[in-house]
Design a protein around this motif. Structure first.
Motif, PDB file in Angstrom:
ATOM      1  N   ALA A 120       0.844  -1.194   0.000  1.00 52.48           N
ATOM      2  CA  ALA A 120       0.000   0.000   0.000  1.00 52.48           C
ATOM      3  C   ALA A 120       0.882   1.249   0.000  1.00 52.48           C
ATOM      4  O   ALA A 120       1.963   1.268   0.585  1.00 52.48           O
ATOM      5  N   LEU A 121       0.400   2.270  -0.678  1.00 51.27           N
ATOM      6  CA  LEU A 121       1.046   3.573  -0.615  1.00 51.27           C
ATOM      7  C   LEU A 121       0.278   4.417   0.392  1.00 51.27           C
ATOM      8  O   LEU A 121      -0.950   4.454   0.368  1.00 51.27           O
ATOM      9  N   SER A 122       1.007   5.071   1.260  1.00 56.03           N
ATOM     10  CA  SER A 122       0.331   5.942   2.222  1.00 56.03           C
ATOM     11  C   SER A 122       0.340   7.359   1.679  1.00 56.03           C
ATOM     12  O   SER A 122       1.128   7.697   0.786  1.00 56.03           O
ATOM     13  N   ILE A 123      -0.553   8.163   2.187  1.00 58.57           N
ATOM     14  CA  ILE A 123      -0.519   9.587   1.859  1.00 58.57           C
ATOM     15  C   ILE A 123      -0.479  10.372   3.164  1.00 58.57           C
ATOM     16  O   ILE A 123      -1.013   9.933   4.177  1.00 58.57           O
ATOM     17  N   THR A 124       0.183  11.513   3.111  1.00 57.42           N
ATOM     18  CA  THR A 124       0.280  12.366   4.297  1.00 57.42           C
ATOM     19  C   THR A 124      -0.966  13.234   4.392  1.00 57.42           C
ATOM     20  O   THR A 124      -1.652  13.445   3.390  1.00 57.42           O
ATOM     21  N   PRO A 125      -1.268  13.752   5.576  1.00 58.21           N
ATOM     22  CA  PRO A 125      -2.342  14.734   5.653  1.00 58.21           C
ATOM     23  C   PRO A 125      -1.995  15.925   4.763  1.00 58.21           C
ATOM     24  O   PRO A 125      -0.841  16.357   4.720  1.00 58.21           O
ATOM     25  N   PRO A 126      -2.948  16.453   4.035  1.00 57.37           N
ATOM     26  CA  PRO A 126      -2.628  17.568   3.131  1.00 57.37           C
ATOM     27  C   PRO A 126      -2.301  18.852   3.891  1.00 57.37           C
ATOM     28  O   PRO A 126      -2.802  19.065   4.998  1.00 57.37           O
ATOM     29  N   ILE A 127      -1.441  19.651   3.294  1.00 54.46           N
ATOM     30  CA  ILE A 127      -1.152  20.960   3.868  1.00 54.46           C
ATOM     31  C   ILE A 127      -1.310  22.020   2.789  1.00 54.46           C
ATOM     32  O   ILE A 127      -1.294  21.716   1.593  1.00 54.46           O
ATOM     33  N   LEU A 128      -1.467  23.250   3.231  1.00 53.16           N
ATOM     34  CA  LEU A 128      -1.594  24.358   2.293  1.00 53.16           C
ATOM     35  C   LEU A 128      -0.244  25.021   2.098  1.00 53.16           C
ATOM     36  O   LEU A 128       0.551  25.109   3.027  1.00 53.16           O
ATOM     37  N   ILE A 129       0.015  25.468   0.889  1.00 54.30           N
ATOM     38  CA  ILE A 129       1.216  26.264   0.624  1.00 54.30           C
ATOM     39  C   ILE A 129       0.750  27.708   0.592  1.00 54.30           C
ATOM     40  O   ILE A 129      -0.013  28.109  -0.293  1.00 54.30           O
ATOM     41  N   TYR A 130       1.171  28.476   1.567  1.00 52.77           N
ATOM     42  CA  TYR A 130       0.601  29.808   1.757  1.00 52.77           C
ATOM     43  C   TYR A 130       1.178  30.868   0.840  1.00 52.77           C
ATOM     44  O   TYR A 130       0.545  31.845   0.559  1.00 52.77           O
ATOM     45  N   GLU A 131       2.397  30.699   0.404  1.00 57.98           N
ATOM     46  CA  GLU A 131       2.958  31.706  -0.493  1.00 57.98           C
ATOM     47  C   GLU A 131       2.999  31.118  -1.898  1.00 57.98           C
ATOM     48  O   GLU A 131       3.522  30.032  -2.094  1.00 57.98           O
ATOM     49  N   ALA A 132       2.451  31.839  -2.840  1.00 56.28           N
ATOM     50  CA  ALA A 132       2.516  31.372  -4.235  1.00 56.28           C
ATOM     51  C   ALA A 132       3.976  31.170  -4.599  1.00 56.28           C
ATOM     52  O   ALA A 132       4.797  32.058  -4.403  1.00 56.28           O
ATOM     53  N   LYS A 133       4.306  30.020  -5.091  1.00 54.75           N
ATOM     54  CA  LYS A 133       5.694  29.615  -5.184  1.00 54.75           C
ATOM     55  C   LYS A 133       6.059  29.256  -6.620  1.00 54.75           C
ATOM     56  O   LYS A 133       5.237  28.776  -7.383  1.00 54.75           O
ATOM     57  N   SER A 134       7.314  29.480  -6.948  1.00 50.53           N
ATOM     58  CA  SER A 134       7.842  28.976  -8.220  1.00 50.53           C
ATOM     59  C   SER A 134       8.665  27.742  -7.925  1.00 50.53           C
ATOM     60  O   SER A 134       9.473  27.742  -7.004  1.00 50.53           O
ATOM     61  N   LEU A 135       8.443  26.703  -8.694  1.00 50.07           N
ATOM     62  CA  LEU A 135       9.254  25.494  -8.555  1.00 50.07           C
ATOM     63  C   LEU A 135      10.222  25.429  -9.725  1.00 50.07           C
ATOM     64  O   LEU A 135       9.836  25.616 -10.871  1.00 50.07           O
TER      65      LEU A 135
END
Lengths: 175, 133
Positions: A120-135
């Protein structure tokens, strides 16, 4: 990254998540997807949207998935989740954040099947990214992204990996 | 009428499940944001039924189910989660959950899951088949 890893990223991770995102929006949220040809691209740089939630996977595949929403799309998702009810003003921000996270949690959780082995693959609890970010794509990282256009605005789905290269808030770690 | 504890780290999910529970004629006695809080709330509130998310910070839902079963063998627990993988379903049921709902959740799915706890119409034997494998 090796070619086999690239195929896993696109065919086994982003494609199932993308398909589930489309069916979730169309069938369950009643939000019509208007883009006919969804193209997965692997840019060197990507601008994340202001409303972006992130989830990580664990197990034999470790990536980060982000889902960003145009304001108008997020407004409609909130309205659908509230099923016609008016929220309390002092709760509205928290509800918008909650819906952002719940949508990615549902789509990624529903879509995820381990392409490598049967564990099984687990997933983490989701979080918000508060600052619009460039990847930015670094040497050993991989970014795959697809824009899903709906009648209310766009959803930007991005898979970033491997997860170990990134700290919280998607800042690249110097290893 | 059942006394229900709703467990999920998502505010919108807690609100919606609570609404569905009330619509179905049951009573929400508490809402918990994490697995650890759910264990403590279960001890205090002694619900008849818990709806339990899996992916939560602090303590995940499957661990919380195991901890609840250490002191309460009777409370019914229905997992409400986005995880569709068979291994997750089996782990939940082996931990002591009695039902499983795949998100997105709606009132109809919840009604069927509650009905299945008593072996009523709409019960699903899929969980039993998974446990036998």
């Amino acid at each position: 990254m090796q070619e086999n890893d690239n195929k896993i990223y696109e065919n086994e991770i982003i494609m199932p998540v993308m398909k589930r995102a489309v069916s979730f929006l169309d069938d369950e949220m009643g939000i019509k997807v208007v883009s006919k040809n969804l193209e997965v691209v692997s840019p060197k740089k990507i601008e994340l949207k202001k409303n972006t939630a992130m989830i990580g996977t664990g197990g034999s595949i470790q990536v980060l998935a982000t889902m960003g929403y145009d304001d108008s799309l997020l407004d409609e998702l909130v309205s659908v989740f509230l099923e016609g009810e008016e929220p309390d003003e002092d709760e509205l921000d928290e509800i918008r954040e909650s819906v952002s996270c719940e949508v990615i949690n549902t789509i990624v959780g529903n879509a995820l099947v381990n392409p490598v082995d049967d564990t099984a693959l687990s997933i983490t609890p989701p979080i918000l990214i508060y600052e619009a970010k460039s990847l930015f794509k670094h040497k050993n990282s991989r970014i795959s992204t697809v824009t899903i256009k709906t009648e209310f605005g766009d959803m930007l789905l991005t898979i970033v990996g491997p997860k170990q290269l990134f700290a919280n808030e998607l800042n690249f770690k110097e290893l | 009428m059942l006394n229900v504890l709703v467990v999920d780290d998502s505010l919108i999910i807690r609100k919606n499940i609570s609404k569905y529970i009330n619509n179905l004629g049951h009573k929400v006695v508490g809402e918990s944001k994490t697995g650890a809080l759910a264990v403590e709330d279960c001890k205090k509130l002694k619900p008849d039924l818990i709806t339990m998310d899996i992916t939560m910070p602090d303590m995940d839902g499957i661990t919380a189910v195991k901890k609840v079963r250490e002191f309460d063998k009777d409370v019914d627990i229905i997992m409400v989660t986005s995880h569709g993988q068979e291994e997750m379903v089996v782990s939940s049921l082996k931990a002591g959950a009695k039902g499983y709902i795949l998100k997105p959740v709606n009132e109809e799915k919840l009604a069927k899951a509650i009905a299945s706890l008593n072996g009523q119409e709409g019960s699903d034997s899929e969980e039993d088949e998974l446990l036998e494998d």
